[in-house]
Design an enzyme around this catalytic site. Structure first.
Site, mmCIF file in Angstrom:
data_model
loop_
_atom_site.group_PDB
_atom_site.id
_atom_site.type_symbol
_atom_site.label_atom_id
_atom_site.label_comp_id
_atom_site.label_asym_id
_atom_site.label_seq_id
_atom_site.Cartn_x
_atom_site.Cartn_y
_atom_site.Cartn_z
ATOM 1 N N ASP A 376 -22.254 -59.140 40.602
ATOM 2 C CA ASP A 376 -23.674 -59.478 40.506
ATOM 3 C C ASP A 376 -24.406 -58.600 41.513
ATOM 4 O O ASP A 376 -23.840 -58.169 42.531
ATOM 5 C CB ASP A 376 -23.901 -60.966 40.790
ATOM 6 C CG ASP A 376 -25.175 -61.486 40.140
ATOM 7 O OD1 ASP A 376 -26.042 -60.656 39.785
ATOM 8 O OD2 ASP A 376 -25.315 -62.707 39.988
ATOM 9 N N CYS A 377 -25.668 -58.345 41.273
ATOM 10 C CA CYS A 377 -26.348 -57.274 41.989
ATOM 11 C C CYS A 377 -26.440 -57.548 43.489
ATOM 12 O O CYS A 377 -26.901 -58.605 43.917
ATOM 13 C CB CYS A 377 -27.729 -57.042 41.384
ATOM 14 S SG CYS A 377 -27.611 -56.379 39.708
#
Length: 831
Positions: A376-377
């Site tokens: 996830d970013c």
């Protein structure tokens, strides 16, 4: 110590060039945001001196999956987009191309004209030879790249390698319920793609229990050169806590249903017609790449000071297997998804993106993922700065996630940290290889027209006293349309949205049928009561009243959990006062993802009908009006129990280890509406025609019995259970059901099948969904429906040490959320 970075020679091709796509005419490039810059980057070092030490690099592994050759044309779909498009499926195609080079726009990486304007000859690159196998082409490309060039492709904004003709690529595109504008610039709207259909949010579509619909929505995500080929969708987290802000993105609280949704949606996104299976799944071509997220034990964003960047989910082994792992396993094994995204949170103390047991051992080895694992970013940054796990330096954090099995970083930690001279040895001694970047998928990109259609899913009837709905247009000549959502547009499409083709608001649609007196009364937060009187007056003067209430993204969303389930502000008072004053029947329509407290409305005799509409998409107003005025054939079933507020208020996210506790499968408290509840415009009755009622399993010499915990004084069979993975279970529970439509209108029924384990087993679920089917039955007619479910899969349970076991004793198959029909299934296990 200098780190040598020699430029590798370009190999000459060893085979003749097959014809490549013709050069494209120049077209004006479309504006796109620039890629994220590399941090702390350095030019290639000079050639090493004799005293330099070269760190040996092992052979780079070949990527796991070649991507598709040109695909067949997309299917014709019956519902066009609102907005006029200058492109038709059978007309001339405009010049398109997502690859921007020297001010020109190309569809193919290996376009001879593109190479020529870069001063390169396409014949010099074996990776452009489409007569060669994918592994040869990829090995050629990788072999031509220096180590810094490889590392520079490991972030979501891959910068490409101009000297090799390799363009940049932005990995981050979204397609949760339609092609989305969310991402790092890979998707853009304009030109021939002014908008894309915004389907209902996932919580609404999943409530249809319609696997064909889920697959069809996935098939609608064509990019036409306006988005990437890697869509980071769907969100398949199990919604255990009804206060979680992202429930609208998920398929609900049942792990089996979530897994079936995931597999069907992913198949719709990825599968090329006629090539859905292959002896070697690594060679199966894809239309686009899907990503199942967020792995794992993630259902908290920001709740009373606890956020996802610091949260440590304490989950027992049984709950991991029972609840959290199952949807992801089904997504990988049944859906053959090409990517899995790890989540921000920790799981039992370890960040999920740094846990080799989760990533490498489970996803990669046990489940055999044919694809890549992405963070996830900014998850690596979160591991270091927020979790402060092991007090790692940036280089330590990168090394940890590499060793755990993380292939791609949504962020800049991979490409930036590996360039820092003082950290190179630590990070790169364990060679990360190359994530799946610029493979066959990108060598032969085929532009597709975005598939536009309107999706009218059913809505869930929670109450319909005296057959109030559908309203009779012969008697109802005027309605009062009141409440916060009477004229909503953007609210209906939820989050991770794109730019829709258009909107149809409730006010637009209701106004086409009868005279409408519309008075909002208050907004969603409903703190201002000064306009209540205008809505009350409208209700007094109209033949019927439709109240559109609920919540929106200011109340539930990513990063924003709810403290409770109550309607905001004074909405309850507003609804009650309007209903009390209404001259005619009152219909309450609720827009929300997660459940809201409506016990007051259920118990209010003045409110004759309650309809849950979720977030119904761009055509939501039309769909709501259709259900109110017309006898809809297909209604949905709720995916989360409606529970009392007192019960919700007592639950805290930290209590996950109280096994397992939160989903309907184990919940024995008070519910307002159970999982799977939903009314219809007609009445269906079930009759069991035939059924398999017993099985005898004889253990092989290599099999042994597994103990279970039983209630005090309960009978314990000689062999309590067997481990499912240790037995060859081919037995099928087969049964035949007659479905009668006893009503006056045609209808589609959703048949839900649950299993109940032996009552004396401790820690077993109360019941669990094992199958479902939809059947259309004309008014006054009947249909016979056949079921065949694997006995082990239907009757298994996860015992306290996380083994999947098949218990001895009397199980029960129950049909319908009200368990209208049931039959016992005796399981006998003996030596």
């Amino acid at each position: 110590m200098p780190f040598p970075q020699p430029l590798l020679p370009l190999p000459r091709r060893s085979s003749p060039q097959l014809p490549l796509p013709p050069p494209r005419q120049q077209s004006s490039p479309q504006p796109r945001p620039p890629p994220l810059p590399l941090v702390d980057s350095h030019p290639p070092a000079a050639a090493p001196s004799p005293s330099s030490t070269v760190i040996p690099q092992p052979p780079l592994p070949l990527p796991r999956r070649p991507f598709p050759l040109p695909l067949p044309p997309p299917p014709q779909l019956p519902y066009p987009c609102h907005c006029p498009l200058p492109l038709t499926l059978d007309g001339p195609k405009p010049v398109l191309g997502p690859i921007h080079t020297e001010g020109r726009n190309y569809t193919y990486v290996c376009d001879p004209e593109r190479f020529a304007i870069m001063g390169l000859a396409v014949d010099d690159f074996v990776y452009c030879d489409n007569s060669q196998p994918y592994d040869v082409r990829v090995a050629d490309l990788v072999g031509c790249m220096t180590l810094p060039e490889k590392v520079a492709q490991m972030g979501d904004a891959a910068i490409g390698v101009p000297r090799l003709g390799l363009p940049k690529y932005n990995w981050w595109s979204e397609a949760l319920h339609g092609v989305s504008k969310v991402g790092d610039g890979a998707t853009w709207f304009g030109g021939v793609v002014p908008g894309a259909t915004s389907f209902p949010m996932v919580i609404s579509s999943a409530a249809s229990f319609n696997e064909t619909l889920w697959n069809t929505i996935g098939r609608a995500m064509y990019n036409l050169g306006h988005s990437g080929l890697t869509f980071w969708s769907p969100n398949i987290n199990v919604a255990r806590d009804p206060r979680w802000g992202r429930i609208l993105e998920t398929p609900g609280e049942d792990p089996f249903l979530v897994g079936r949704y995931a597999a069907n949606f992913v198949r719709g996104l990825q599968d090329v017609d006629g090539q859905e299976t292959a002896a070697d799944l690594d060679s199966r071509p894809l239309k686009v790449s899907a990503c199942c997220k967020h792995y794992t034990a993630y259902d908290l964003d920001n709740w009373k000071g606890v956020d996802r960047y610091h949260f440590d989910a304490k989950v027992a082994a049984q709950d991991m297997e029972e609840t959290f792992q199952r949807p992801f396993k089904m997504c990988v094994k049944d859906g053959d998804v090409s990517s899995v995204m790890c989540s921000y949170n920790r799981l039992n103390g370890i960040p999920t993106c740094a846990d080799p047991r989760l990533l490498y051992q489970t996803v990669r080895q046990e489940w055999q993922l044919h694809g890549y694992i992405v963070s996830d970013c900014d998850s690596i940054k979160v591991i270091r700065d927020d979790h402060k796990w092991l007090n790692d330096s940036p280089e330590d954090a990168v090394a940890q996630v590499l060793r755990a099995g993380l292939d791609l970083d949504c962020g800049v930690y991979y490409p930036s940290t590996a360039y820092r001279r003082w950290g190179k040895e630590k990070v790169l001694r364990w060679d990360p290889g190359l994530p799946i970047t610029w493979q066959g998928e990108h060598l032969h990109r085929q532009s597709y027209r975005v598939s536009y259609r309107r999706c009218k899913t059913g809505h869930c009837f929670l109450k319909n006293d005296f057959a109030t709905l559908p309203l009779n247009t012969q008697k109802i000549k005027s309605i009062a349309l009141v409440g916060p959502h009477i004229n909503v547009t953007t609210t209906m499409i939820g989050n991770y949205e794109g730019i829709p083709c258009g909107y149809t608001s409730p006010l637009d649609s209701f106004s086409r049928e009868v005279s409408v007196n519309h008075q909002q009364g208050c907004d969603v937060h409903c703190n201002d009561v000064s306009n209540f009187s205008s809505a009350i007056d409208a209700a007094k003067k109209s033949d019927a009243t439709v109240i559109l209430a609920g919540i929106d993204l200011s109340v539930e969303s990513e990063g924003h959990d709810r403290d409770d389930l109550m309607l905001p502000g004074h909405q309850v008072d507003f609804i009650t006062r309007v209903a009390q004053a209404s001259k005619g029947p009152v219909v309450l329509v609720i827009l929300s993802g997660g459940p809201v407290g409506i016990l007051f409305a259920k118990n209010n005799s003045k409110i004759q009908a309650i309809l849950w509409a979720g977030y119904p998409g761009e055509e939501g107003g039309h769909a709501i009006a259709d259900v109110v005025w017309k006898a809809a054939h297909d209604m949905v079933h709720i995916l989360l129990r409606r529970r009392t507020s007192d019960d919700i208020d007592a639950a805290t996210p930290e209590r996950r280890s109280e096994v397992p506790g939160k989903t309907y499968k184990f919940y024995n408290g008070t519910t307002i509406y159970p999982f799977g509840y939903g009314l219809s415009y007609t009445q269906f009755t079930y009759t069991l025609v035939s059924a398999t009622r017993s099985f005898d399993i004889k253990l092989e010499h290599s099999e042994y019995c597994q103990p279970l915990t039983y209630q005090p004084d309960a009978y314990q069979p000689p062999c309590p259970s067997i481990i499912v993975n240790d037995t060859k279970c081919q037995d099928q529970i087969e049964f035949q059901l007659k479905v009668d439509n006893a009503g006056a209108v045609d209808g589609t029924d959703t048949i839900l099948v649950f299993s109940k384990p032996p009552a004396e087993v401790v820690g077993a679920p109360i019941k669990q969904l094992v199958a479902f089917q939809k059947v259309f039955v004309p008014a006054g007619a009947s249909q016979t429906v056949n079921f065949a479910v694997n006995a082990c899969e239907a009757l298994e349970l996860v015992e306290q040490t996380a083994y999947h076991v098949l218990p001895s004793g009397q199980h029960e198959i129950v049909i319908g959320d009200d368990e209208a029909v049931s039959f016992p299934v005796q399981m006998n296990i003996h030596y």
